[in-house]
Design an enzyme around this catalytic site. Structure first.
Site, PDB file in Angstrom:
ATOM      1  N   TYR A   1       0.819  -1.217   0.000  1.00 33.31           N
ATOM      2  CA  TYR A   1       0.000   0.000   0.000  1.00 33.31           C
ATOM      3  C   TYR A   1       0.848   1.259   0.000  1.00 33.31           C
ATOM      4  CZ  TYR A   1      -0.948  -3.472   3.618  1.00 33.31           C
ATOM      5  OH  TYR A   1      -0.964  -4.598   4.384  1.00 33.31           O
ATOM      6  N   GLY A   2       2.071   1.183  -0.478  1.00 35.01           N
ATOM      7  CA  GLY A   2       2.926   2.355  -0.488  1.00 35.01           C
ATOM      8  C   GLY A   2       4.331   2.023  -0.929  1.00 35.01           C
ATOM      9  N   LYS A  17       8.534   2.763   6.078  1.00 35.76           N
ATOM     10  CA  LYS A  17       7.379   2.262   5.330  1.00 35.76           C
ATOM     11  C   LYS A  17       6.420   3.426   5.123  1.00 35.76           C
ATOM     12  CE  LYS A  17       4.044  -1.558   5.478  1.00 35.76           C
ATOM     13  NZ  LYS A  17       3.596  -2.737   6.285  1.00 35.76           N
ATOM     14  N   ASP A 118      -1.726 -11.804   7.148  1.00 39.55           N
ATOM     15  CA  ASP A 118      -0.950 -11.688   5.906  1.00 39.55           C
ATOM     16  C   ASP A 118       0.446 -12.252   6.139  1.00 39.55           C
ATOM     17  OD1 ASP A 118      -0.419 -11.096   3.256  1.00 39.55           O
ATOM     18  OD2 ASP A 118       0.128  -9.007   3.650  1.00 39.55           O
TER      19      ASP A 118
END
Length: 220
Positions: A1-2, A17, A118
């Protein structure tokens, strides 16, 4: 997501992050989950969180984490093999990290358990002493054991390659135990990744790979 970058934080190597602005809820979830975890040698340590980090004219949410030279378990196993002792060290430390998340984590008044949701070799870092530390908790699910209630839950699924059959079938989990079992299934695949890169007596231990995978699969 980035984006994920290597950087310097107060003179130390770190991982930064950067969450895209549209993924703010996953940033908040990862921060919230990490705030509940406490310190554990097999959980990746967060050093700082920043809600307004601007880079290249874009404002990101940023999480600064400890850096490990060996990189992820996936990268580590891709470029080398391990012996039996190293295999045991990697496998046991990964299991200890997951056991900490699934166990009883004490807050000020509450008692929590966390499902990763995850778990994969790219979300596990390898320390210099060849033990594992688990990160990537943006999809983590928190269970308040005091009230027997799931207090954070995400609709986004994890990585299909590591999903249990019930997740791949689109099943809806009604209990926290189901999330934990799905994590154990993912751990079984990670153990398989470790053992398939293990050399014993000059050859890859294929029979051990199959045996370990079957044991973990049926334990789920």
């Amino acid at each position: 997501y980035g984006k994920i970058w290597r950087g310097i934080w107060h003179g130390d190597d770190v991982v930064a992050k950067l969450y895209l602005p549209c993924e703010e809820k996953f940033f908040k979830n990862e921060v919230d989950v990490n705030n509940k975890i406490g310190n554990h040698e097999n959980i990746l340590r967060v050093q700082h969180c920043h809600t307004a980090f601007t880079w290249n004219k874009t404002t990101y949410r940023c999480i600064v984490m400890e850096f490990h030279e060996n990189g992820s378990l996936y990268d580590f196993l891709s470029c080398r093999t391990v012996n039996t002792q190293e295999m045991c060290s990697l496998a046991l430390s990964a299991a200890r990290g997951l056991n900490h998340l699934h166990g009883e984590i004490y807050g000020r008044k509450e008692k929590y358990s966390i499902a990763h949701c995850d778990l994969k070799s790219k979300n596990i870092m390898v320390k210099s002493n060849l033990t594992c530390t688990i990160g990537g908790l943006g999809l983590g699910v928190v269970h308040d054991r005091s009230q027997d209630k799931i207090i954070t839950e995400n609709k986004r699924r994890g990585t299909p390659r590591y999903m249990s059959p019930e997740l791949l079938d689109g099943g809806v989990f009604k209990s926290f135990e189901s999330y934990k079992r799905a994590d154990v299934y993912s751990l079984g695949l990670i153990l398989w990744e470790i053992t398939r890169r293990t050399f014993t007596e000059g050859k890859l231990s294929c029979l051990n790979n199959l045996y370990m995978y079957r044991c973990v699969y049926f334990s789920c």
